[in-house]
Design an enzyme around this catalytic site. Structure first.
Site, PDB file in Angstrom:
ATOM      1  CG  ASP A   2      -0.616   0.703  -3.717  1.00 33.34           C
ATOM      2  OD1 ASP A   2      -1.711   0.186  -4.049  1.00 33.34           O
ATOM      3  OD2 ASP A   2      -0.511   1.522  -2.795  1.00 33.34           O
ATOM      4  CE  LYS A  21      -7.029  -0.050   9.992  1.00 34.40           C
ATOM      5  NZ  LYS A  21      -5.769  -0.593   9.432  1.00 34.40           N
ATOM      6  N   GLY A  75      -0.398   4.981  -1.163  1.00 40.18           N
ATOM      7  CA  GLY A  75      -1.416   5.712  -0.395  1.00 40.18           C
ATOM      8  C   GLY A  75      -0.867   6.910   0.345  1.00 40.18           C
ATOM      9  CD  GLN A  76      -3.371  11.013   4.299  1.00 41.53           C
ATOM     10  OE1 GLN A  76      -4.183  10.174   4.685  1.00 41.53           O
ATOM     11  NE2 GLN A  76      -3.282  12.209   4.825  1.00 41.53           N
ATOM     12  CG  ASP A  82      -4.446  -8.046  -4.347  1.00 35.05           C
ATOM     13  OD1 ASP A  82      -4.612  -7.645  -3.179  1.00 35.05           O
ATOM     14  OD2 ASP A  82      -5.334  -8.610  -5.013  1.00 35.05           O
ATOM     15  CE1 TYR A 113      -9.576   1.905   8.361  1.00 33.05           C
ATOM     16  CE2 TYR A 113     -10.315   3.559   9.921  1.00 33.05           C
ATOM     17  CZ  TYR A 113      -9.316   2.980   9.189  1.00 33.05           C
ATOM     18  OH  TYR A 113      -8.044   3.472   9.273  1.00 33.05           O
ATOM     19  N   GLY A 170       0.831  -1.216   0.000  1.00 32.53           N
ATOM     20  CA  GLY A 170       0.000   0.000   0.000  1.00 32.53           C
ATOM     21  C   GLY A 170       0.855   1.251   0.000  1.00 32.53           C
TER      22      GLY A 170
END
Ligand code: SER
Length: 319
Positions: free
Chosen positions: A42, A151, A19-20, A57, A147, A16
């Site tokens: 990613d 988590k 991402g941000q 993935d 979400y 990932g």
């Protein structure tokens, strides 16, 4: 013998990475550890990531195993996840991505294919029954979002793998993260980034949360520094096996807008709360991070004024 070889593997894989958080984490890890290969991966590439990069993935176990072999990976940062607002639209997909990816890396560590994991949790593990002010490390966790459920379950898996199998997995409950280099994707706290882009472009912003919705937030530099600090800490000091509370700065949209008006005096904001308001209403307003401070010397550097200044400077540099 095979076990010893894996223990020596020092290279890093980021899942990932586009991402941000992942994009900034990749750059900082490469800068901090020039003697280690930091592999960004990613589903799609991004200009800022550089090399080595692999299309990967985070739910493809076989492909992850191949990359780990290929680069002699010892440490994995699992940053791929579906965030709160998007996860409400695709609950099963979110559960699958958020859980499957975590179990894959936990099992790789259990098999001693890798020796250390970072996995982000979130303030979303808290819910409407949690005390909202100075939310303690250990408290009621009854999340109201998909979400948050993923988590919280992830945190319990991390603690279970550490206690039962000795897996070295470390985690932080990130607050809303504010950054200008890479856009966020699908979070409830994303308003605190959009507001800067709109303020600089149009001088106005329509906010999807109400003016007094106070949430815990953090400037990205603090979040990345905390991540590297936790990962570098001696394992014996990492006493929380689930995930650490982490506090930066807490503010409401109105307080943020006021701080922006110091730089853009005619900036105006209107409030049109949408479905994300219901999510924000269940989250804490401020966080008690005493455990992170005691266990690995955490201390946030960026207050609201400093964050606003950096955001405005950063976004202007992109224009
Ligand atoms: N920033 C995240 C979100 O809004 C919280 O972890 O979904």
């Amino acid at each position: 013998m095979q076990d010893e070889i894996y223990q020596m593997n020092k290279n890093i894989l980021i899942l990932g990475a586009a991402g941000q958080i992942g994009s900034e984490l990749t750059q900082l890890l490469r800068g901090t550890y020039p003697d280690r290969t930091v592999v960004a991966s990613d589903l799609h590439n991004s200009d800022v990531l550089g090399t080595p990069f692999e299309l990967l993935d985070a739910t493809d176990e076989k492909a992850i195993r191949q990359i780990i072999e290929k680069y002699q990976i010892g440490e994995v940062y699992l940053m791929a996840a579906m965030l709160s607002a998007t996860a409400e639209k695709y609950p099963e997909k979110a559960w699958q991505l958020n859980m499957q990816s975590l179990l894959i890396v936990l099992n790789l560590a259990k098999e001693k294919r890798i020796n250390k994991i970072f996995w982000p949790s979130s303030i979303a593990v808290f819910g409407s029954t949690t005390p909202k002010q100075n939310t303690p490390q250990v408290t009621i966790t009854e999340p109201n979002t998909v979400y948050g459920i993923s988590k919280l379950a992830g945190e319990r898996w991390c603690a279970y793998y550490r206690e039962k199998y000795g897996v070295d997995v470390r985690s932080i409950r990130y607050p809303g993260l504010i950054s200008w280099k890479t856009p966020p994707g699908g979070g409830t706290t994303d308003y605190a980034i959009d507001i800067f882009h709109q303020a600089l472009k149009n001088g106005k912003y329509e906010c999807f949360l109400t003016e007094n919705t106070k949430l815990p937030m953090m400037y990205m530099d603090d979040a990345i520094r905390a991540t590297l600090q936790l990962m570098a800490a001696d394992l014996s000091g990492v006493k929380i096996c689930s995930s650490y509370n982490l506090a930066g700065v807490s503010f409401s949209p109105k307080e943020l807008a006021n701080a922006i008006q110091k730089y853009i005096s005619d900036f105006c904001i209107i409030y049109r709360p949408d479905s994300r308001q219901a999510i924000a209403d269940t989250w804490p307003q401020s966080i008690d991070d005493v455990c992170a401070r005691q266990d690995w010397n955490w201390k946030a550097k960026f207050d609201l004024e400093h964050t606003v200044l950096e955001m405005i400077k950063g976004i202007k540099s992109l224009q």
